[in-house]
Design an enzyme around this catalytic site. Structure first.
Site, PDB file in Angstrom:
ATOM      1  CD  GLU A 280      -2.833  -1.117  -0.024  1.00  0.00           C
ATOM      2  OE1 GLU A 280      -3.341  -0.025  -0.378  1.00  0.00           O
ATOM      3  OE2 GLU A 280      -3.008  -2.173  -0.650  1.00  0.00           O
ATOM      4  CD1 TRP A 283      -2.397   3.552  -4.481  1.00  0.00           C
ATOM      5  CD2 TRP A 283      -1.971   2.234  -6.226  1.00  0.00           C
ATOM      6  NE1 TRP A 283      -3.216   3.955  -5.520  1.00  0.00           N
ATOM      7  CE2 TRP A 283      -2.968   3.161  -6.613  1.00  0.00           C
ATOM      8  CE3 TRP A 283      -1.537   1.295  -7.153  1.00  0.00           C
ATOM      9  CZ2 TRP A 283      -3.533   3.170  -7.872  1.00  0.00           C
ATOM     10  CZ3 TRP A 283      -2.098   1.320  -8.429  1.00  0.00           C
ATOM     11  CH2 TRP A 283      -3.084   2.242  -8.774  1.00  0.00           C
ATOM     12  CD1 TRP A 311     -17.058  11.334 -18.965  1.00  0.00           C
ATOM     13  CD2 TRP A 311     -17.769   9.712 -17.602  1.00  0.00           C
ATOM     14  NE1 TRP A 311     -15.968  10.552 -18.648  1.00  0.00           N
ATOM     15  CE2 TRP A 311     -16.380   9.550 -17.814  1.00  0.00           C
ATOM     16  CE3 TRP A 311     -18.432   8.795 -16.783  1.00  0.00           C
ATOM     17  CZ2 TRP A 311     -15.645   8.517 -17.224  1.00  0.00           C
ATOM     18  CZ3 TRP A 311     -17.703   7.772 -16.198  1.00  0.00           C
ATOM     19  CH2 TRP A 311     -16.335   7.633 -16.416  1.00  0.00           C
ATOM     20  CG  ASN A 346      -8.565   1.559   0.158  1.00  0.00           C
ATOM     21  OD1 ASN A 346      -8.428   2.619  -0.434  1.00  0.00           O
ATOM     22  ND2 ASN A 346      -8.226   0.396  -0.376  1.00  0.00           N
ATOM     23  CD1 TRP A 364     -12.654   9.709 -15.215  1.00  0.00           C
ATOM     24  CD2 TRP A 364     -11.335  10.766 -13.752  1.00  0.00           C
ATOM     25  NE1 TRP A 364     -11.634  10.313 -15.930  1.00  0.00           N
ATOM     26  CE2 TRP A 364     -10.818  10.961 -15.062  1.00  0.00           C
ATOM     27  CE3 TRP A 364     -10.667  11.334 -12.668  1.00  0.00           C
ATOM     28  CZ2 TRP A 364      -9.668  11.728 -15.301  1.00  0.00           C
ATOM     29  CZ3 TRP A 364      -9.526  12.096 -12.904  1.00  0.00           C
ATOM     30  CH2 TRP A 364      -9.038  12.281 -14.204  1.00  0.00           C
ATOM     31  CD1 TRP A 387     -10.979   9.838  -6.903  1.00  0.00           C
ATOM     32  CD2 TRP A 387     -12.779   9.044  -7.962  1.00  0.00           C
ATOM     33  NE1 TRP A 387     -12.036   9.931  -6.047  1.00  0.00           N
ATOM     34  CE2 TRP A 387     -13.161   9.459  -6.659  1.00  0.00           C
ATOM     35  CE3 TRP A 387     -13.748   8.504  -8.800  1.00  0.00           C
ATOM     36  CZ2 TRP A 387     -14.465   9.351  -6.201  1.00  0.00           C
ATOM     37  CZ3 TRP A 387     -15.052   8.398  -8.350  1.00  0.00           C
ATOM     38  CH2 TRP A 387     -15.405   8.815  -7.062  1.00  0.00           C
TER      39      TRP A 387
END
Length: 481
Positions: A280, A283, A311, A346, A364, A387
């Site tokens: 993590e 990331w 969208w 999360n 997004w 996102w």
């Protein structure tokens, strides 16, 4: 050797320990002036959001108290750092400005502008590492290109060896003693008022270096064991809750990394949990790697094929999502937790983000903006890349056709509905079998629990099956183009 003062420019590194630039300044024996500049000139779209401003206020307050306990004083100024800091250097005769590197696109521009301005005054800027484990430009694939997939990126990072161990506390400082103008922190109006929606946030958070160290110790002692599986269950206290402390630099990633390694050495049974947590951290590093090499990732699709995605932009549905009134309890619980505490679990972040992008077909970027304003750990790199990952347009992204079913996700990760009952209390009396989809409950069950749909709690604003089909059709349209 120069005896001129050194300005230490605090940025997103609001701590005193394991701070390479501050340690280097102290090692010179020269007087140090600690300064924080509230940057009014970074892009207006990415000024700190409301939740971040709350955290910043308390983090600066904590830092000022720390400096005071060491005999120092934090000078607070507001405006354009590229103008203010050179003026300050001329005023006190400083020949050096030390700081920590930042990696947002505008931060690098500010550093370049500041360096040029200081050179005109025979002073120089020296940025130091301190925010990341590895420099984003130093990790490249075999072709010399930046990585676009997380697993080989993280493997390459780990192959370089462990990052630098954290340094000990600085034993002594020599401060610049001249009395300088400093703006009162309260005058910056970082805290909410009328209403004070963060009035109870100190029940959840302790901003500042001391709070960060306590949080790390608590995580190691209470939550790391079982982290690999437990982190997916929002009703458990199994996550680190370190992300805001890391974002504001109240603790270094090096300290966190090596604390994990030490824990692993003491307790080998924690190998898998420790490795999962370190991934993590990885990331976070990967997100900054991408932001460094692809600085438009907060605004533009990483995969350009998504640039023409159809969208919908439905304002009413977007409002329902923001307020936690979609009719899907796990989604609404997450959005209400976010507003009440400045954070969201999360696993639930992925569920609510998938719902916005793939059930409601809302861009997004709209979700990213809302998170930017409401998360205490709002971080440009992590927020943007995460996102885009959910939307399917990012690097190493979740496939667009992977569409979370919010009911299935809730049944899997909140089986007894404890998380939902906490944040959607109007449904608290519903039996477990209906807590995840109250619209399926018989009327007598709803009445017996004091629930009337569309009065106490909404019916779903979209049907999952129809929404899924619409999302797949939109994806097929993009692929066809």
């Amino acid at each position: 050797m120069s005896s001129n003062p050194i300005i230490y420019w605090f940025r997103q590194d609001l701590r005193l320990s394991d701070l390479p630039g501050l340690a280097a300044a102290a090692a010179t024996g020269r007087p140090i002036l600690p300064v924080y500049v509230l940057d009014d000139h970074s892009p207006s779209d990415w000024q700190p959001g409301a939740a971040s401003r709350w955290w910043l206020h308390h983090s600066l307050d904590s830092l000022a108290a720390q400096l005071c306990s060491h005999g120092g004083r934090l000078t607070l100024l507001r405006g354009d750092p590229a103008t203010i800091i050179p003026d300050l250097a001329r005023q006190i005769g400083a020949s050096d400005v030390f700081c920590s590197m930042q990696y947002e696109p505008w931060a690098r521009r500010v550093e370049n502008q500041l360096s040029t301005s200081l050179n005109d005054s025979d002073a120089q800027l020296t940025p130091f590492k301190g925010a990341l484990l590895w420099n984003p430009s130093s990790i490249r694939n075999l072709s010399g290109q930046p990585y676009k997939v997380f697993t080989p990126f993280w493997r390459a990072c780990r192959s370089t060896g462990d990052p630098t161990p954290p340094t000990g506390s600085i034993n002594s400082f020599r401060w610049h003693e001249a009395s300088l103008r400093s703006e009162p922190l309260a005058s910056w109006n970082l805290l909410p008022a009328k209403p004070d929606w963060a009035a109870h946030w100190h029940q959840h958070w302790q901003p500042g270096e001391h709070g960060a160290m306590l949080r790390l110790q608590q995580f190691l002692a209470e939550s790391l064991s079982g982290y690999g599986d437990g982190r997916d269950f929002p009703d458990r206290q199994s996550t680190s809750r370190l992300s805001a402390h890391l974002h504001f630099g109240e603790i270094s990633p090096n300290r966190v990394y090596h604390a994990m390694a030490e824990h692993k050495a003491i307790d080998p049974s924690a190998d898998s949990d420790t490795d999962k947590f370190l991934s993590e951290l990885g990331w976070r590093e990967f997100s900054y790697h991408l932001l460094h090499h692809f600085p438009d990732i907060p605004e533009r699709e990483f995969k350009q094929g998504f640039a023409k995605f159809p969208w919908s932009g439905n304002a009413q549905q977007y409002s329902a999502w923001k307020s936690g009134m979609t009719g899907y309890p796990i989604v609404d619980a997450g959005m209400r937790e976010l507003y009440a505490t400045g954070t969201m679990h999360n696993r639930v972040r992925m569920i609510v983000a998938s719902f916005l992008c793939k059930h409601l077909l809302i861009d997004w970027r709209a979700g990213q903006r809302w998170f930017w304003d409401t998360l205490v750990d709002a971080d440009l790199a992590s927020n943007s890349c995460s996102w885009q990952w959910v939307a399917g347009s990012g690097a190493d992204a979740s496939p667009y056709f992977r569409i979370f079913n919010p009911v299935t996700q809730a049944r899997k990760f909140d089986a007894k509905g404890a998380y939902i009952r906490r944040w959607v209390p109007e449904l608290a009396e519903l039996p477990d079998r209906y807590i995840h989809e109250p619209w399926t409950a018989p009327q007598n069950v709803l009445s017996g629990c004091g629930v009337q749909l569309d009065r106490d709690y909404p019916n779903p604003i979209v049907d999952h099956r129809s929404a899924r089909e619409g999302a797949l059709a939109a994806y097929a349209e993009v692929r066809g183009q």
